[in-house]
Structure formats: structure tokens, C-alpha cells
Design a protein around this motif. Structure first.
Motif, PDB file in Angstrom:
ATOM      1  N   VAL A   6       0.820  -1.206   0.000  1.00 46.19           N
ATOM      2  CA  VAL A   6       0.000   0.000   0.000  1.00 46.19           C
ATOM      3  C   VAL A   6       0.857   1.261   0.000  1.00 46.19           C
ATOM      4  CG1 VAL A   6      -1.991  -1.076   1.101  1.00 46.19           C
ATOM      5  CG2 VAL A   6      -0.204  -0.080   2.512  1.00 46.19           C
ATOM      6  N   SER A   7       2.127   1.122  -0.311  1.00 48.31           N
ATOM      7  CA  SER A   7       3.009   2.284  -0.290  1.00 48.31           C
ATOM      8  C   SER A   7       2.728   3.242  -1.443  1.00 48.31           C
ATOM      9  CB  SER A   7       4.468   1.837  -0.338  1.00 48.31           C
ATOM     10  OG  SER A   7       4.728   1.165  -1.550  1.00 48.31           O
ATOM     11  N   VAL A   9      -0.251   4.224  -2.298  1.00 48.84           N
ATOM     12  CA  VAL A   9      -1.470   4.988  -2.004  1.00 48.84           C
ATOM     13  C   VAL A   9      -1.056   6.343  -1.450  1.00 48.84           C
ATOM     14  CG1 VAL A   9      -3.558   5.068  -0.603  1.00 48.84           C
ATOM     15  CG2 VAL A   9      -2.794   2.907  -1.557  1.00 48.84           C
ATOM     16  N   SER A  10      -1.567   7.399  -2.085  1.00 45.96           N
ATOM     17  CA  SER A  10      -1.195   8.745  -1.643  1.00 45.96           C
ATOM     18  C   SER A  10      -1.906   9.086  -0.329  1.00 45.96           C
ATOM     19  CB  SER A  10      -1.553   9.769  -2.709  1.00 45.96           C
ATOM     20  OG  SER A  10      -2.955   9.886  -2.823  1.00 45.96           O
ATOM     21  N   PRO A  11      -1.301   9.943   0.487  1.00 47.43           N
ATOM     22  CA  PRO A  11      -1.951  10.351   1.739  1.00 47.43           C
ATOM     23  C   PRO A  11      -3.281  11.064   1.505  1.00 47.43           C
ATOM     24  CG  PRO A  11       0.372  10.924   1.789  1.00 47.43           C
ATOM     25  CD  PRO A  11       0.067  10.444   0.407  1.00 47.43           C
ATOM     26  N   LEU A  13      -5.467  10.479  -0.911  1.00 47.98           N
ATOM     27  CA  LEU A  13      -6.470   9.455  -1.198  1.00 47.98           C
ATOM     28  C   LEU A  13      -6.901   8.747   0.076  1.00 47.98           C
ATOM     29  CD1 LEU A  13      -8.124   7.758  -3.174  1.00 47.98           C
ATOM     30  CD2 LEU A  13      -6.115   6.311  -3.479  1.00 47.98           C
ATOM     31  N   PHE A  14      -5.945   8.455   0.949  1.00 46.75           N
ATOM     32  CA  PHE A  14      -6.274   7.789   2.205  1.00 46.75           C
ATOM     33  C   PHE A  14      -7.172   8.656   3.074  1.00 46.75           C
ATOM     34  CE2 PHE A  14      -5.400   6.938   6.682  1.00 46.75           C
ATOM     35  CZ  PHE A  14      -5.769   5.609   6.749  1.00 46.75           C
ATOM     36  N   VAL A  15      -6.843   9.941   3.200  1.00 45.28           N
ATOM     37  CA  VAL A  15      -7.633  10.841   4.051  1.00 45.28           C
ATOM     38  C   VAL A  15      -9.029  11.052   3.471  1.00 45.28           C
ATOM     39  CG1 VAL A  15      -7.779  13.222   4.885  1.00 45.28           C
ATOM     40  CG2 VAL A  15      -5.635  11.976   5.051  1.00 45.28           C
ATOM     41  N   GLY A  17     -10.676   9.060   1.493  1.00 45.83           N
ATOM     42  CA  GLY A  17     -11.417   7.814   1.649  1.00 45.83           C
ATOM     43  C   GLY A  17     -11.895   7.598   3.070  1.00 45.83           C
ATOM     44  N   ALA A  18     -11.032   7.856   4.032  1.00 49.46           N
ATOM     45  CA  ALA A  18     -11.416   7.655   5.431  1.00 49.46           C
ATOM     46  C   ALA A  18     -12.532   8.606   5.841  1.00 49.46           C
ATOM     47  CB  ALA A  18     -10.199   7.850   6.332  1.00 49.46           C
TER      48      ALA A  18
END
Length: 66
Positions: A6-7, A9-11, A13-15, A17-18
Motif C-alpha cells: 500500500v506504499s 497509495v497517496s496520503p 487518497l487515504f484521508v 477515503g477515510a
């Protein structure tokens, strides 16, 4: 079962999505709670908010991350 990398995955996109996942599922659970409390109108508004949030999430994903 294998490991998933999962390295890539951009920060951002993660934020995004969450935040949207928490928003959508909290509106769904609030709608179910309001339906059990026999407050049908506010329950339907919560369901509609969850649907609108899911559509906005899809548009943001399609625009920025695809």
C-alpha cells in the motif's frame, strides 16, 4: 494469503477515503436509528445525505485520483 503493498497509495487518497467512509456510514446508521425512533422524515434525510455523499465521493475519486 499474500501481502499487499500500500506504499503507492497517496496520503490525500487515504484521508479522503477515510473521511467519506466515516461520513457515509455514520449517516446510514443515523438514518436507521431515526427510523427505529419513528422519525421517518429525518431518517429519510439521513439516507439521502448518505447517497449524496457517496455520489460526491465517486465524483471526487473519478476527478482527482483516476
Amino acid at each position: 494469503m499474500t501481502l499487499v503493498d500500500v506504499s503507492s497509495v497517496s496520503p490525500a487518497l487515504f484521508v479522503i477515503g477515510a473521511v467519506f467512509i466515516m461520513l457515509i456510514f455514520s449517516l446510514l446508521s443515523l438514518g436507521i436509528l431515526k427510523m427505529f425512533q419513528l422519525r421517518y422524515r429525518s431518517g429519510w434525510f439521513s439516507f439521502a445525505g448518505a447517497v449524496v455523499s457517496a455520489v460526491v465521493f465517486g465524483v471526487i475519486l473519478n476527478t482527482w485520483f483516476v
